[in-house]
Design a protein around this motif. Sequence first.
Motif, PDB file in Angstrom:
ATOM      1  N   ASP B   1      32.605 -15.903 -30.192  1.00 31.39           N
ATOM      2  CA  ASP B   1      31.727 -16.937 -30.736  1.00 31.39           C
ATOM      3  C   ASP B   1      30.275 -16.587 -30.429  1.00 31.39           C
ATOM      4  N   GLY B   2      29.384 -16.856 -31.421  1.00 33.44           N
ATOM      5  CA  GLY B   2      27.975 -16.606 -31.188  1.00 33.44           C
ATOM      6  C   GLY B   2      27.365 -17.699 -30.358  1.00 33.44           C
ATOM      7  N   GLY B   3      26.372 -17.311 -29.549  1.00 29.80           N
ATOM      8  CA  GLY B   3      25.716 -18.311 -28.732  1.00 29.80           C
ATOM      9  C   GLY B   3      24.715 -17.705 -27.788  1.00 29.80           C
ATOM     10  N   ILE B   4      24.226 -18.538 -26.898  1.00 29.12           N
ATOM     11  CA  ILE B   4      23.249 -18.117 -25.896  1.00 29.12           C
ATOM     12  C   ILE B   4      23.873 -18.283 -24.518  1.00 29.12           C
ATOM     13  N   THR B   5      23.787 -17.259 -23.727  1.00 34.39           N
ATOM     14  CA  THR B   5      24.365 -17.287 -22.387  1.00 34.39           C
ATOM     15  C   THR B   5      23.274 -17.210 -21.351  1.00 34.39           C
ATOM     16  N   GLN B   6      23.223 -18.198 -20.500  1.00 41.10           N
ATOM     17  CA  GLN B   6      22.281 -18.183 -19.390  1.00 41.10           C
ATOM     18  C   GLN B   6      23.058 -18.013 -18.085  1.00 41.10           C
ATOM     19  N   SER B   7      22.507 -17.211 -17.204  1.00 44.53           N
ATOM     20  CA  SER B   7      23.125 -17.054 -15.884  1.00 44.53           C
ATOM     21  C   SER B   7      22.047 -16.802 -14.845  1.00 44.53           C
ATOM     22  N   PRO B   8      22.297 -17.221 -13.606  1.00 44.20           N
ATOM     23  CA  PRO B   8      23.443 -18.025 -13.185  1.00 44.20           C
ATOM     24  C   PRO B   8      23.257 -19.486 -13.563  1.00 44.20           C
ATOM     25  N   LYS B   9      24.274 -20.285 -13.338  1.00 37.98           N
ATOM     26  CA  LYS B   9      24.170 -21.715 -13.622  1.00 37.98           C
ATOM     27  C   LYS B   9      23.341 -22.404 -12.541  1.00 37.98           C
ATOM     28  N   TYR B  10      23.499 -21.953 -11.296  1.00 34.32           N
ATOM     29  CA  TYR B  10      22.736 -22.474 -10.162  1.00 34.32           C
ATOM     30  C   TYR B  10      22.108 -21.295  -9.418  1.00 34.32           C
ATOM     31  N   LEU B  11      20.864 -21.499  -8.946  1.00 32.73           N
ATOM     32  CA  LEU B  11      20.152 -20.421  -8.270  1.00 32.73           C
ATOM     33  C   LEU B  11      19.292 -21.021  -7.176  1.00 32.73           C
ATOM     34  N   PHE B  12      19.296 -20.350  -6.026  1.00 27.64           N
ATOM     35  CA  PHE B  12      18.490 -20.814  -4.910  1.00 27.64           C
ATOM     36  C   PHE B  12      17.477 -19.737  -4.550  1.00 27.64           C
ATOM     37  N   ARG B  13      16.258 -20.174  -4.286  1.00 32.31           N
ATOM     38  CA  ARG B  13      15.186 -19.214  -3.990  1.00 32.31           C
ATOM     39  C   ARG B  13      14.631 -19.476  -2.602  1.00 32.31           C
ATOM     40  N   LYS B  14      14.424 -18.399  -1.882  1.00 33.61           N
ATOM     41  CA  LYS B  14      13.776 -18.516  -0.571  1.00 33.61           C
ATOM     42  C   LYS B  14      12.277 -18.390  -0.759  1.00 33.61           C
ATOM     43  N   GLU B  15      11.538 -18.832   0.236  1.00 33.50           N
ATOM     44  CA  GLU B  15      10.087 -18.720   0.221  1.00 33.50           C
ATOM     45  C   GLU B  15       9.676 -17.266   0.040  1.00 33.50           C
ATOM     46  N   GLY B  16       8.716 -17.014  -0.835  1.00 34.09           N
ATOM     47  CA  GLY B  16       8.190 -15.666  -1.016  1.00 34.09           C
ATOM     48  C   GLY B  16       9.069 -14.735  -1.823  1.00 34.09           C
ATOM     49  N   GLN B  17      10.121 -15.267  -2.393  1.00 34.10           N
ATOM     50  CA  GLN B  17      11.087 -14.437  -3.125  1.00 34.10           C
ATOM     51  C   GLN B  17      10.899 -14.581  -4.626  1.00 34.10           C
ATOM     52  N   ASN B  18      11.055 -13.472  -5.335  1.00 33.98           N
ATOM     53  CA  ASN B  18      11.121 -13.531  -6.790  1.00 33.98           C
ATOM     54  C   ASN B  18      12.586 -13.653  -7.206  1.00 33.98           C
ATOM     55  N   VAL B  19      12.848 -14.433  -8.219  1.00 31.26           N
ATOM     56  CA  VAL B  19      14.206 -14.524  -8.747  1.00 31.26           C
ATOM     57  C   VAL B  19      14.145 -14.376 -10.258  1.00 31.26           C
ATOM     58  N   THR B  20      15.230 -13.834 -10.833  1.00 24.59           N
ATOM     59  CA  THR B  20      15.271 -13.609 -12.275  1.00 24.59           C
ATOM     60  C   THR B  20      16.419 -14.374 -12.905  1.00 24.59           C
ATOM     61  N   LEU B  21      16.094 -15.111 -13.965  1.00 27.89           N
ATOM     62  CA  LEU B  21      17.074 -15.861 -14.723  1.00 27.89           C
ATOM     63  C   LEU B  21      17.396 -15.068 -15.987  1.00 27.89           C
ATOM     64  N   SER B  22      18.675 -14.955 -16.262  1.00 30.20           N
ATOM     65  CA  SER B  22      19.112 -14.163 -17.400  1.00 30.20           C
ATOM     66  C   SER B  22      19.320 -15.035 -18.632  1.00 30.20           C
ATOM     67  N   CYS B  23      18.980 -14.481 -19.801  1.00 25.64           N
ATOM     68  CA  CYS B  23      19.236 -15.144 -21.074  1.00 25.64           C
ATOM     69  C   CYS B  23      19.619 -14.085 -22.101  1.00 25.64           C
ATOM     70  N   GLU B  24      20.806 -14.225 -22.656  1.00 26.86           N
ATOM     71  CA  GLU B  24      21.306 -13.287 -23.662  1.00 26.86           C
ATOM     72  C   GLU B  24      21.797 -14.069 -24.875  1.00 26.86           C
ATOM     73  N   GLN B  25      21.474 -13.576 -26.076  1.00 24.05           N
ATOM     74  CA  GLN B  25      21.958 -14.232 -27.285  1.00 24.05           C
ATOM     75  C   GLN B  25      22.560 -13.203 -28.237  1.00 24.05           C
ATOM     76  N   ASN B  26      23.616 -13.627 -28.926  1.00 25.21           N
ATOM     77  CA  ASN B  26      24.249 -12.753 -29.921  1.00 25.21           C
ATOM     78  C   ASN B  26      24.222 -13.405 -31.296  1.00 25.21           C
TER      79      ASN B  26
END
Lengths: 119, 115
Positions: B1-26
Amino acid sequence: AQKITQTQPGMFVQEKEAVTLDCTYDTSDQSYGLFWYKQPSSGEMIFLIYQGSYDEQNATEGRYSLNFQKARKSANLVISASQLGDSAMYFCAMREGPVMKTSYDKVIFGPGTSLSVIP
Amino acid sequence: DGGITQSPKYLFRKEGQNVTLSCEQNLNHDAMYWYRQDPGQGLRLIYYSQIVNDFQKGDIAEGYSVSREKKESFPLTVTSAQKNPTAFYLCASSFDSSYSNQPQHFGDGTRLSIL
């Protein structure tokens, strides 16, 4: 400047009754699109219905219809025969954009209306 | 099925940290977007991209960065410069954004919290 107003922060409706969610917009463009989205508590945004600024008839999609009054710049969503699963946040959005426009035509979202369906 | 996938569903960040949220669509959509949603509020645009290797700042881009190396992917990095990152992040896509009748399709979102 573009703006979407939804004046009802929260609404209640009895199951099986109809409900109207208000949306007014402000734009200086002649060509634009109006959208309604539903956001259940789980968070995903679900596209419900679209109305184009040049459409002469009100849009309908199953139990959803749009009461479009262009002169008043309003695009109210009507949900008929409400169901418990209709309880959610509802967002009105507007997108300007004639073809060949080179700059990004921003999609503007309103603040949303929380709808609760009472059994 | 076509759609948009985001991951992760939940994410925790520490002080001074960079985090990356994923987004993929087909869905073969040209345009992709990132929105931030705070509790009880509407969506605010962070970044958008109309074509590969090109993206533009939205209303609240400070403290965020994106890339668009592939049509299908539009990852969002929340940098340490974003001092209040706790929010719900939604990725969306649509066909050519120069047409006003194109709805946006959304992923299921990522909830980001500070540890």
